[in-house]
Write an enzyme that holds these catalytic residues in place. Structure first.
Site, PDB file in Angstrom:
ATOM      1  N   TYR A   1      -3.138   0.865  10.395  1.00  0.00           N
ATOM      2  CA  TYR A   1      -2.204   1.765  11.090  1.00  0.00           C
ATOM      3  C   TYR A   1      -2.859   3.145  11.099  1.00  0.00           C
ATOM      4  O   TYR A   1      -4.072   3.262  10.946  1.00  0.00           O
ATOM      5  CB  TYR A   1      -0.865   1.690  10.321  1.00  0.00           C
ATOM      6  CG  TYR A   1       0.279   2.408  10.952  1.00  0.00           C
ATOM      7  CD1 TYR A   1       0.658   2.180  12.269  1.00  0.00           C
ATOM      8  CD2 TYR A   1       1.022   3.325  10.210  1.00  0.00           C
ATOM      9  CE1 TYR A   1       1.733   2.856  12.831  1.00  0.00           C
ATOM     10  CE2 TYR A   1       2.104   4.000  10.756  1.00  0.00           C
ATOM     11  CZ  TYR A   1       2.442   3.756  12.075  1.00  0.00           C
ATOM     12  OH  TYR A   1       3.494   4.439  12.641  1.00  0.00           O
TER      13      TYR A   1
ATOM     14  N   ARG B   1       0.254   7.637  25.895  1.00  0.00           N
ATOM     15  CA  ARG B   1       0.190   8.720  24.890  1.00  0.00           C
ATOM     16  C   ARG B   1       0.020   8.051  23.526  1.00  0.00           C
ATOM     17  O   ARG B   1       0.975   7.864  22.801  1.00  0.00           O
ATOM     18  CB  ARG B   1       1.465   9.566  24.953  1.00  0.00           C
ATOM     19  CG  ARG B   1       1.461  10.854  24.204  1.00  0.00           C
ATOM     20  CD  ARG B   1       1.531  10.681  22.666  1.00  0.00           C
ATOM     21  NE  ARG B   1       2.861  10.588  22.116  1.00  0.00           N
ATOM     22  CZ  ARG B   1       3.168   9.842  21.035  1.00  0.00           C
ATOM     23  NH1 ARG B   1       2.262   9.082  20.431  1.00  0.00           N
ATOM     24  NH2 ARG B   1       4.388   9.826  20.578  1.00  0.00           N
TER      25      ARG B   1
ATOM     26  N   LYS C   1       1.734  -1.870  14.660  1.00  0.00           N
ATOM     27  CA  LYS C   1       3.163  -1.698  14.322  1.00  0.00           C
ATOM     28  C   LYS C   1       3.761  -3.050  13.933  1.00  0.00           C
ATOM     29  O   LYS C   1       4.559  -3.150  13.007  1.00  0.00           O
ATOM     30  CB  LYS C   1       3.923  -1.117  15.513  1.00  0.00           C
ATOM     31  CG  LYS C   1       3.501   0.299  15.892  1.00  0.00           C
ATOM     32  CD  LYS C   1       4.434   1.356  15.328  1.00  0.00           C
ATOM     33  CE  LYS C   1       3.922   2.756  15.664  1.00  0.00           C
ATOM     34  NZ  LYS C   1       4.660   3.839  15.028  1.00  0.00           N
TER      35      LYS C   1
ATOM     36  N   GLU D   1       6.830   2.116  22.585  1.00  0.00           N
ATOM     37  CA  GLU D   1       5.914   2.869  21.737  1.00  0.00           C
ATOM     38  C   GLU D   1       4.911   3.650  22.567  1.00  0.00           C
ATOM     39  O   GLU D   1       4.281   3.097  23.488  1.00  0.00           O
ATOM     40  CB  GLU D   1       5.156   1.871  20.835  1.00  0.00           C
ATOM     41  CG  GLU D   1       4.337   2.514  19.732  1.00  0.00           C
ATOM     42  CD  GLU D   1       5.211   3.187  18.684  1.00  0.00           C
ATOM     43  OE1 GLU D   1       6.199   2.588  18.249  1.00  0.00           O
ATOM     44  OE2 GLU D   1       4.904   4.334  18.314  1.00  0.00           O
ATOM     45  N   ASP D   2       4.759   4.893  22.245  1.00  0.00           N
ATOM     46  CA  ASP D   2       3.692   5.732  22.787  1.00  0.00           C
ATOM     47  C   ASP D   2       3.619   5.733  24.317  1.00  0.00           C
ATOM     48  O   ASP D   2       2.535   5.660  24.912  1.00  0.00           O
ATOM     49  CB  ASP D   2       2.345   5.345  22.151  1.00  0.00           C
ATOM     50  CG  ASP D   2       2.298   5.766  20.680  1.00  0.00           C
ATOM     51  OD1 ASP D   2       3.313   6.281  20.175  1.00  0.00           O
ATOM     52  OD2 ASP D   2       1.255   5.596  20.040  1.00  0.00           O
TER      53      ASP D   2
ATOM     54  N   ASP E   1      10.551   4.166  19.501  1.00  0.00           N
ATOM     55  CA  ASP E   1      10.119   4.521  18.147  1.00  0.00           C
ATOM     56  C   ASP E   1       9.764   5.998  18.026  1.00  0.00           C
ATOM     57  O   ASP E   1      10.035   6.625  17.007  1.00  0.00           O
ATOM     58  CB  ASP E   1       8.893   3.652  17.826  1.00  0.00           C
ATOM     59  CG  ASP E   1       8.437   3.798  16.398  1.00  0.00           C
ATOM     60  OD1 ASP E   1       9.295   3.921  15.523  1.00  0.00           O
ATOM     61  OD2 ASP E   1       7.202   3.768  16.168  1.00  0.00           O
ATOM     62  N   ASP E   2       9.158   6.558  19.066  1.00  0.00           N
ATOM     63  CA  ASP E   2       8.691   7.946  18.971  1.00  0.00           C
ATOM     64  C   ASP E   2       9.848   8.931  19.016  1.00  0.00           C
ATOM     65  O   ASP E   2       9.790   9.987  18.391  1.00  0.00           O
ATOM     66  CB  ASP E   2       7.679   8.233  20.085  1.00  0.00           C
ATOM     67  CG  ASP E   2       6.487   7.315  19.932  1.00  0.00           C
ATOM     68  OD1 ASP E   2       5.754   7.470  18.949  1.00  0.00           O
ATOM     69  OD2 ASP E   2       6.320   6.395  20.755  1.00  0.00           O
TER      70      ASP E   2
ATOM     71  N   ASN F   1      -0.310  12.776  14.512  1.00  0.00           N
ATOM     72  CA  ASN F   1      -1.265  11.724  14.164  1.00  0.00           C
ATOM     73  C   ASN F   1      -2.380  11.690  15.192  1.00  0.00           C
ATOM     74  O   ASN F   1      -2.169  12.104  16.337  1.00  0.00           O
ATOM     75  CB  ASN F   1      -0.555  10.367  14.172  1.00  0.00           C
ATOM     76  CG  ASN F   1       0.478  10.265  13.084  1.00  0.00           C
ATOM     77  OD1 ASN F   1       0.223  10.644  11.950  1.00  0.00           O
ATOM     78  ND2 ASN F   1       1.650   9.756  13.427  1.00  0.00           N
TER      79      ASN F   1
HETATM   80  N1  LIG Z   1       4.847  11.141  12.131  1.00  0.00           N
HETATM   81  C1  LIG Z   1       5.371  10.295  12.988  1.00  0.00           C
HETATM   82  O1  LIG Z   1       6.040   9.317  12.628  1.00  0.00           O
HETATM   83  C2  LIG Z   1       5.141  10.515  14.446  1.00  0.00           C
HETATM   84  C3  LIG Z   1       4.226  11.414  14.894  1.00  0.00           C
HETATM   85  N2  LIG Z   1       4.049  11.597  16.224  1.00  0.00           N
HETATM   86  C4  LIG Z   1       3.011  12.511  16.641  1.00  0.00           C
HETATM   87  O2  LIG Z   1       3.576  13.618  17.279  1.00  0.00           O
HETATM   88  C5  LIG Z   1       2.652  14.139  18.191  1.00  0.00           C
HETATM   89  C6  LIG Z   1       3.367  14.489  19.464  1.00  0.00           C
HETATM   90  O3  LIG Z   1       3.883  13.347  20.101  1.00  0.00           O
HETATM   91  P1  LIG Z   1       4.745  13.504  21.453  1.00  0.00           P
HETATM   92  O4  LIG Z   1       5.870  14.425  21.202  1.00  0.00           O
HETATM   93  O5  LIG Z   1       5.110  12.192  21.959  1.00  0.00           O
HETATM   94  O6  LIG Z   1       3.619  14.130  22.377  1.00  0.00           O
HETATM   95  P2  LIG Z   1       3.664  15.137  23.573  1.00  0.00           P
HETATM   96  O7  LIG Z   1       2.282  15.257  24.051  1.00  0.00           O
HETATM   97  O8  LIG Z   1       4.737  14.757  24.521  1.00  0.00           O
HETATM   98  O9  LIG Z   1       4.133  16.501  22.902  1.00  0.00           O
HETATM   99  C7  LIG Z   1       3.288  17.446  22.360  1.00  0.00           C
HETATM  100  C8  LIG Z   1       4.027  18.746  22.330  1.00  0.00           C
HETATM  101  O10 LIG Z   1       3.211  19.696  21.683  1.00  0.00           O
HETATM  102  C9  LIG Z   1       3.129  20.842  22.508  1.00  0.00           C
HETATM  103  N3  LIG Z   1       1.843  21.513  22.318  1.00  0.00           N
HETATM  104  C10 LIG Z   1       0.622  21.097  22.682  1.00  0.00           C
HETATM  105  N4  LIG Z   1      -0.300  22.009  22.349  1.00  0.00           N
HETATM  106  C11 LIG Z   1       0.372  23.021  21.778  1.00  0.00           C
HETATM  107  C12 LIG Z   1      -0.011  24.268  21.245  1.00  0.00           C
HETATM  108  N5  LIG Z   1      -1.277  24.659  21.230  1.00  0.00           N
HETATM  109  N6  LIG Z   1       0.941  25.068  20.735  1.00  0.00           N
HETATM  110  C13 LIG Z   1       2.235  24.683  20.734  1.00  0.00           C
HETATM  111  N7  LIG Z   1       2.662  23.505  21.216  1.00  0.00           N
HETATM  112  C14 LIG Z   1       1.735  22.697  21.747  1.00  0.00           C
HETATM  113  C15 LIG Z   1       3.270  20.363  23.946  1.00  0.00           C
HETATM  114  O11 LIG Z   1       3.649  21.443  24.772  1.00  0.00           O
HETATM  115  P3  LIG Z   1       4.001  21.259  26.330  1.00  0.00           P
HETATM  116  O12 LIG Z   1       5.342  20.582  26.348  1.00  0.00           O
HETATM  117  O13 LIG Z   1       4.063  22.664  26.829  1.00  0.00           O
HETATM  118  O14 LIG Z   1       2.911  20.441  26.917  1.00  0.00           O
HETATM  119  C16 LIG Z   1       4.352  19.304  23.732  1.00  0.00           C
HETATM  120  O15 LIG Z   1       5.620  19.896  23.729  1.00  0.00           O
HETATM  121  C17 LIG Z   1       1.536  13.107  18.315  1.00  0.00           C
HETATM  122  O16 LIG Z   1       0.402  13.538  17.591  1.00  0.00           O
HETATM  123  C18 LIG Z   1       2.093  11.890  17.657  1.00  0.00           C
HETATM  124  O17 LIG Z   1       1.095  11.140  17.011  1.00  0.00           O
HETATM  125  C19 LIG Z   1       4.792  10.935  17.162  1.00  0.00           C
HETATM  126  C20 LIG Z   1       5.704  10.009  16.763  1.00  0.00           C
HETATM  127  C21 LIG Z   1       5.907   9.693  15.373  1.00  0.00           C
HETATM  128  C1  LIG Z   2       3.562   7.249  14.309  1.00  0.00           C
HETATM  129  C2  LIG Z   2       3.731   7.207  15.751  1.00  0.00           C
HETATM  130  O1  LIG Z   2       4.537   6.458  16.270  1.00  0.00           O
HETATM  131  C3  LIG Z   2       2.942   8.083  16.564  1.00  0.00           C
HETATM  132  O2  LIG Z   2       2.198   8.904  16.041  1.00  0.00           O
HETATM  133  O3  LIG Z   2       3.056   7.975  17.789  1.00  0.00           O
HETATM  134 MG   LIG Z   3       4.216   6.252  18.334  1.00  0.00          MG
END
Ligand SMILES: NC(=O)C1=CN([C@@H]2O[C@H](COP(=O)(O)OP(=O)(O)OC[C@H]3O[C@@H](n4cnc5c(N)ncnc54)[C@H](OP(=O)(O)O)[C@@H]3O)[C@@H](O)[C@H]2O)C=CC1
Ligand SMILES: CC(=O)C(=O)O
Ligand SMILES: [Mg+2]
Length: 556
Positions: free
Chosen positions: A88, A142, A160, A231-232, A254-255, A401
Site C-alpha cells: 500500500y 488521481r 486496497k 477510489e482515486d 473512499d477519498d 500520499n
Molecule cells: N491520508 C489519507 O487517507 C488520504 C490522503 N489523500 C491524499 O490527499 C491528497 C489530495 O487528494 P485530493 O483532494 O483528491 O486531490 P486534489 O488534487 O483534488 O486536491 C489537491 C488540493 O490541494 C490544492 N493545492 C495544490 N497545490 C497547492 C499549493 N501549492 N498550495 C495550496 N494548495 C494546493 C489544490 O488546489 P486547487 O483546488 O486550487 O487546484 C487542491 O485543492 C493526495 O496526496 C492524496 O494522496 C487522499 C485521500 C486519503
Molecule cells: C489513501 C488514499 O486513498 C489516497 O491517498 O488517495
Molecule cells: Mg485514494
C-alpha cells in the site's frame, strides 16, 4: 505442509464459475520432503527481507500472493507495520508509476471506453461472479498525489483489496479490483511504448458519464451482492459520481468519505489531548485545511457533520473550517469557486487574497492544520513553529500520499514544536526519541476505515452506504483505542490490531445500517452486541488455518 493454490487465471473461465473448492493437497513427491509451513513462513520472510528495494519487495509479494495466497496473507497479518507500506502507500505509488514496466500477469478487471455498449459481456468474463462482494474501482485519474496515471492505477485497487482481505477477513475470491480505462492525459505514458492502456486522451465528461451509467447498471445486474468503493477519481468526478449513484447502489467514495471518517476519528482523539493541555473545549477549534480537493472537502464535510451532531447549526459548524487551495484562502469575495469548495468559502473576510500559508495562519489562528494538498514540505519550519506558538499541543496532520508528497515529516514536526505536536500523516513515518521519550506518529489513512466499513455494509447486506454508517465507522475507530494506546499518547490504534478494530467498526456500521433501515440481513437485528461481534468474527476469512476452515460467505 504448505498449501499451494492454483491461480485461477490458469484454469479457464468455464471451470472457474463453479463454487471454489478447497485446494487439493499436492500429491506426494510434488513438494520437497522437508517443506514445512512454519519454516516456509520464515523462508518467505527471509526472501522478502533480502531485497534491497521496496519495489522489488512489492514484486516478490505480488508473486507470493498469486502462488500461495494463504502464506501471503499470513505474512501480511503477522507483520502489518512492515508489509502495509509495501503493498500500500508509499510503495504502491511506485508500483503504479511503473506498472506498465513491471506488469507480469493480469489481476483484476480492465474495462475501457471501447467496451461501451457491451460492458455486460466484459463483466461476464469475471471468473467468480457469484462470490463477488466488494470491488474497488478507479479510473486512474488521481492516483494518490501522483496525478493521472491512466490504467497504471490498477495497483491501487489491488492494494486496497489486499487490505480488505488482511484487515477485515473478506474472502480473496470475493474481491474484484477494477480499473476503468477512459484514456489518460499523461503525456509521458501516451508516449511510452510499454504503456498498457488505451493510447488516447481522456474522453469528455459527457462520454464518461454515459459510460459510468452503463457500468454501474451492469455491475448491479452481474454482481447483485456487490459493494463498490470508488477510489482515486479526480475531484470533480469523485463528487459527481458519488452523488449520482449513492442512493441507487451500495457505493461509497473512499477519498471523500473514508478519508473524512479516518481524519475525524484522529482529530477527536487529538482534540482530547490538545484540550487537556489548553483547557479549550472542542467547540473552540479552528481547523485549517491546506488542500481543498476531494480529500480536504470530504474531511471538512465529515467534521461539519460531527459538529452539527454536537448541537451546532450547520452555519455554526461551518465557521470552524477554513480551506486553502492553490490560490490561497478560500473566501466568497475571491471570485468564482469550484462547486465543491463553496460550502466552506468564508464570508468573514473581504480583503485581497491571502496566499502565503504563514499569513493565513496569522489570520486564522488555527488549532489544527491538515495537509491534503499533494505539496511536499509545504509545512516549513516557520509554519510548524507558528502552530507551536499558537497552541500548547498543535494538531498537525500532513496527510498527502505517498510519503514523498507529505507536507512535512514527523521529525521536523516534533523538533519545531518542542515535541508537543499531535501528529498523523497519510503514509507512515518511524517513531522517534525526543528528550528521552519515545514519540509515536499516527497514520491518518483511510486504511483504518474502509475494511471495517465495507465488512459491515456487506454483512448487513446494505442497499446503500449512508452518512450515518460512515460516521459510525469514524466514531468506532476513535473509540477503539485501548487504555495502553491512550497512555502512549496515540491517536490511532496499533495497526497490528486491524482485525479487532475492523470487527468493532463493522458492528457499529451494521447498527447504523439497521437504524437507517438500509439493512437486508434483518436476522442480525435481534442479536445483542456480543453475538453480533461473534457473528462478524466468524465470517472473517482466516489465512492461518487453511482453506477448509475459512468461513463461507456465499450465503450473504
Ligand atoms: N491520508 C489519507 O487517507 C488520504 C490522503 N489523500 C491524499 O490527499 C491528497 C489530495 O487528494 P485530493 O483532494 O483528491 O486531490 P486534489 O488534487 O483534488 O486536491 C489537491 C488540493 O490541494 C490544492 N493545492 C495544490 N497545490 C497547492 C499549493 N501549492 N498550495 C495550496 N494548495 C494546493 C489544490 O488546489 P486547487 O483546488 O486550487 O487546484 C487542491 O485543492 C493526495 O496526496 C492524496 O494522496 C487522499 C485521500 C486519503
Ligand atoms: C489513501 C488514499 O486513498 C489516497 O491517498 O488517495
Ligand atoms: Mg485514494
Amino acid at each position: 505442509m504448505t498449501i499451494v493454490l492454483t491461480p485461477f487465471w490458469c484454469n479457464g473461465v468455464q471451470k472457474l464459475k463453479k463454487a471454489p473448492q478447497p485446494p487439493p493437497k499436492p500429491a506426494h513427491g510434488l513438494t520437497p520432503p522437508a517443506l514445512d509451513d512454519t519454516i516456509h513462513y520464515e523462508r518467505c520472510l527471509a526472501q522478502l527481507r533480502s531485497k534491497d528495494k521496496n519495489i522489488e519487495k512489492y514484486i516478490y509479494l505480488s508473486a507470493l500472493k498469486e502462488q500461495d495466497p494463504h502464506m501471503f496473507y499470513k505474512v501480511a497479518l503477522l507483520h502489518m507495520p512492515e508489509i502495509t507500506p509495501l503493498i500500500y502507500t508509499p510503495t504502491v505509488g511506485d508500483a503504479c508509476l511503473q506498472y506498465s514496466h513491471i506488469y507480469r500477469r493480469p489481476e483484476g478487471l480492465f474495462i475501457s471506453i471501447n467496451d461501451k455498449g457491451k460492458i455486460r459481456n466484459v463483466l461476464k468474463n469475471w471468473p467468480r461472479i457469484d462470490e463477488a462482494r466488494i470491488s474497488v474501482v478507479t479510473d486512474g485519474s488521481r492516483i494518490l498525489g501522483l496525478g493521472d496515471l491512466g490504467v497504471n492505477g490498477m495497483p491501487i485497487s489491488i492494494g486496497k483489496l489486499s487490505l480488505y482481505i488482511a484487515g477485515a477477513g473478506i474472502r480473496p475470491e470475493s474481491t474484484i479490483p477494477i480499473c476503468l480505462d477512459l484514456g489518460t492525459n499523461n503525456e509521458k505514458f501516451l508516449a511510452d511504448p510499454l504503456y498498457l492502456g488505451l493510447r488516447q486522451r481522456r474522453v469528455s465528461d459527457e462520454a464518461m458519464t454515459a459510460f459510468m451509467d452503463e457500468f454501474m447498471h451492469e455491475m448491479s445486474i452481474a454482481f447483485p451482492k456487490l459493494l463498490i468503493q470508488f477510489e482515486d477519481f479526480s475531484t470533480d468526478h469523485a463528487f459527481l459520481y458519488l452523488e449520482r449513484y449513492r442512493n441507487k447502489y451500495p457505493v461509497f467514495n473512499d477519498d471523500i468519505q473514508g478519508t473524512g471518517a479516518v481524519v475525524l476519528s484522529g482529530f477527536l482523539n487529538a482534540a482530547k489531548l490538545s484540550s487537556a493541555a489548553s483547557g479549550r473545549p472542542l467547540s473552540s477549534h479552528r481547523i485549517l485545511f491546506f488542500g481543498a480537493g476531494s480529500a480536504g472537502v470530504g474531511v471538512g464535510l465529515q467534521l461539519m457533520s460531527f459538529f452539527t451532531l454536537q448541537g451546532l447549526s450547520k452555519e455554526e459548524a461551518r465557521e470552524h473550517i477554513y480551506l486553502v487551495d492553490s490560490q490561497g484562502l478560500v473566501y466568497n469575495d475571491r471570485g468564482p469557486l469550484a462547486e465543491h469548495k463553496k460550502v466552506f468559502a468564508r464570508n468573514d473576510y473581504h480583503g485581497p487574497p491571502i496566499t502565503n500559508l504563514l499569513d493565513i495562519i496569522a489570520h486564522v489562528k488555527p488549532t489544527a492544520l491538515l495537509g491534503l494538498s499533494t505539496t511536499k514540505d509545504a509545512f516549513t519550519a516557520d509554519v510548524l513553529q507558528a502552530m507551536g506558538a499558537l497552541n500548547p499541543r498543535p494538531i498537525i496532520f500532513p496527510l498527502s500520499n505517498p510519503v514523498r508528497l507529505s507536507e512535512c515529516n514527523f521529525e521536523d514536526a516534533v523538533e519545531n514544536t518542542a515535541g508537543q505536536v499531535l501528529f498523523a500523516s497519510g503514509s507512515p513515518f518511524p517513531e522517534m526519541q525526543f528528550n528521552g521519550k519515545t514519540l509515536y506518529p499516527g497514520q491518518g489513512n483511510n486504511m483504518y476505515i474502509f475494511p471495517g466499513l465495507g465488512l459491515g455494509a456487506i454483512l448487513a447486506r446494505a442497499t446503500s452506504v449512508t452518512d450515518s454508517m460512515v460516521e459510525a465507522s469514524s466514531l468506532g475507530l476513535a473509540e477503539s483505542l485501548t487504555p495502553e494506546e491512550r497512555g502512549l499518547g496515540l491517536i490511532y490504534p496499533h495497526i497490528e490490531r486491524i482485525r479487532e478494530i475492523s470487527a468493532f467498526i463493522a458492528k457499529e456500521v451494521i447498527r447504523a445500517a439497521q437504524k437507517a433501515n438500509v439493512d437486508h440481513h434483518t436476522e442480525l437485528r435481534s442479536m445483542n452486541d456480543k453475538d453480533l461481534t461473534e457473528f462478524i468474527n466468524s465470517k472473517m476469512w482466516n489465512p492461518y488455518n487453511g482453506f477448509a476452515k475459512v468461513g463461507n460467505m456465499s450465503h450473504l
